[in-house]
Design a protein around this motif. Sequence first.
Motif, mmCIF file in Angstrom:
data_model
loop_
_atom_site.group_PDB
_atom_site.id
_atom_site.type_symbol
_atom_site.label_atom_id
_atom_site.label_comp_id
_atom_site.label_asym_id
_atom_site.label_seq_id
_atom_site.Cartn_x
_atom_site.Cartn_y
_atom_site.Cartn_z
ATOM 1 N N PRO A 144 -2.904 9.893 0.657
ATOM 2 C CA PRO A 144 -2.362 9.235 1.601
ATOM 3 C C PRO A 144 -3.393 8.042 2.173
ATOM 4 O O PRO A 144 -4.572 8.538 2.398
ATOM 5 N N LEU A 145 -2.730 7.041 3.009
ATOM 6 C CA LEU A 145 -3.604 6.076 3.415
ATOM 7 C C LEU A 145 -4.283 6.560 4.811
ATOM 8 O O LEU A 145 -3.598 7.225 5.651
ATOM 9 N N GLN A 146 -5.703 6.449 4.976
ATOM 10 C CA GLN A 146 -6.253 6.784 6.160
ATOM 11 C C GLN A 146 -6.703 5.614 6.979
ATOM 12 O O GLN A 146 -7.182 4.695 6.433
ATOM 13 N N GLU A 156 -3.258 8.222 10.187
ATOM 14 C CA GLU A 156 -2.735 7.614 9.140
ATOM 15 C C GLU A 156 -2.647 6.003 9.470
ATOM 16 O O GLU A 156 -2.900 5.343 10.538
ATOM 17 N N SER A 157 -2.458 5.229 8.235
ATOM 18 C CA SER A 157 -2.509 3.770 8.193
ATOM 19 C C SER A 157 -1.472 3.571 9.147
ATOM 20 O O SER A 157 -0.459 4.089 9.266
ATOM 21 N N GLU A 158 -1.671 2.210 9.932
ATOM 22 C CA GLU A 158 -0.757 1.801 10.812
ATOM 23 C C GLU A 158 0.357 1.288 10.013
ATOM 24 O O GLU A 158 1.758 1.420 10.407
ATOM 25 N N GLU A 180 0.817 -1.325 0.065
ATOM 26 C CA GLU A 180 0.174 0.100 0.039
ATOM 27 C C GLU A 180 0.811 1.278 0.130
ATOM 28 O O GLU A 180 0.540 2.250 -0.732
ATOM 29 N N VAL A 181 2.013 1.258 0.797
ATOM 30 C CA VAL A 181 2.660 2.499 0.816
ATOM 31 C C VAL A 181 3.387 2.593 -0.473
ATOM 32 O O VAL A 181 3.633 3.569 -0.981
ATOM 33 N N SER A 182 3.984 1.433 -1.057
ATOM 34 C CA SER A 182 4.595 1.578 -2.441
ATOM 35 C C SER A 182 3.692 2.440 -3.547
ATOM 36 O O SER A 182 4.068 3.039 -4.283
ATOM 37 N N ALA A 190 -7.930 5.822 14.936
ATOM 38 C CA ALA A 190 -6.395 6.464 15.260
ATOM 39 C C ALA A 190 -5.611 5.368 15.603
ATOM 40 O O ALA A 190 -5.996 4.429 16.471
ATOM 41 N N THR A 191 -4.320 5.447 15.291
ATOM 42 C CA THR A 191 -3.399 4.394 15.635
ATOM 43 C C THR A 191 -2.460 4.898 16.878
ATOM 44 O O THR A 191 -1.685 5.858 16.623
#
Length: 431
Positions: free
Chosen positions: A288-290, A331-333, A276-278, A294-295
């Motif tokens: 950006p991944l949400q 943001e995504s974990e 996903e980050v790539s 909250a993480t």
Amino acid sequence: MHTTTTIVSDRSLSLRSRLILAIVVLVTLISSVFVIAIWEIKVRLEAVAFGHMVEEQLTLMMAAPEGPASLDMRLLPDWALYTGDALTGMPATFAQLPPGSHHSVRVDDNYYQVEVSTQSETPAVLTYDITEWENQEHRVLLLMVLGIALMLMITLVSAVKASAAVLTPLRQLTERIAGVQPQQRGIRLSAEFTGNEVGRIAQAFDAYLERLDGFVAREKYFTTAASHELRTPLSVVTGAIEVLESQSTLIRGDAAAGRAINRIKRACHDMLGFIEVSLLLSREEARPLQSASATPVKPLVEHLIDELQPQLAERNTRVTVAAEAPLQLDESESLIQIVISNLLRNAVEHTVNGEITVRIKQDALEVSDSGEGIPTENMERVFENSFSTKAQGTGLGLNLVQRLCERLSWQIELQSEPGRGTRVQITFHPR
């Protein structure tokens, strides 16, 4: 904090200014050479003409039957003959001249053509007043200088207009290129600039855009295909793990098997997050991944430290976590994990027999170590892609962290002192 400031200072003249300057200098040189040549030719011709005239006149006077002293010079108002006793009364300027013709000899405010007799037995000096001629020459010279000045003014105005006409297509092309956005594909410019030399530049730029479009298309295809092909086997592995977990009789009482399954499950989760980050970094328009919730940062840090225990034990390094505030991010974990894990691994790789401290602040995360530090000459390159001070290093960790921080508008700060350690802090700014 170590910061790098690059100042680009271009003191050179613009293309338009250089074009105008070149035209003005060229016209000035040509005009000056022309005027100087004309003036030199005029002076030489004048010297020859007056020289011959005065020389012949002196020869006639010296050949007078009763001698030159018998001549009545009142009949020649612009002429003066000095011979015999009169030589002592002539101006000192004439007395210093050697035998021969001398043009434009100045005495007070007057100019003379002077002929000094070459016959030593009968010395004589004949002068002819050419003051009016010289005054006319000075007026002509002034007019020529004024003409050059007027020509320069006309040239300057013409050069400004000509440069504007010549450079307008180039300026339009520059503005058009500046307006092309990175995410736009299929843009072509040459059709807008046909019929002039700028069109050839536009055609070359179109050829570059065409190759770039092909490159981007191939990269997008590869990214999409790779993510799809990687997700499929990971999903199969994840499904198989869930089946194993449902068969509790297979792993009941086997703690090692349980830990192995958990590690496999966690690795699959991490790989999916990295995919996903790539995709986020490879697509400029991607958002950006949400995270749905909250993480919390502290449990994630503790988990990453636990995974690094074998490396920490090997390097005799201790990690301390100091949570000054409960930090949670939207943001995504997976994204947060990649950033923190790269910072931790970098600190571990450069620390032996030392200590690493992770401070969790209100809106920031700080990782400091007591390791070898970064040499001063490498401080400018630590975030470069593929740069590493380790023989086996890839140089991707800090570069990946920096790219993610730029994408998410986070601020990364790095301080380092050789032999005393490194401190990296990321400040999370809400978007």
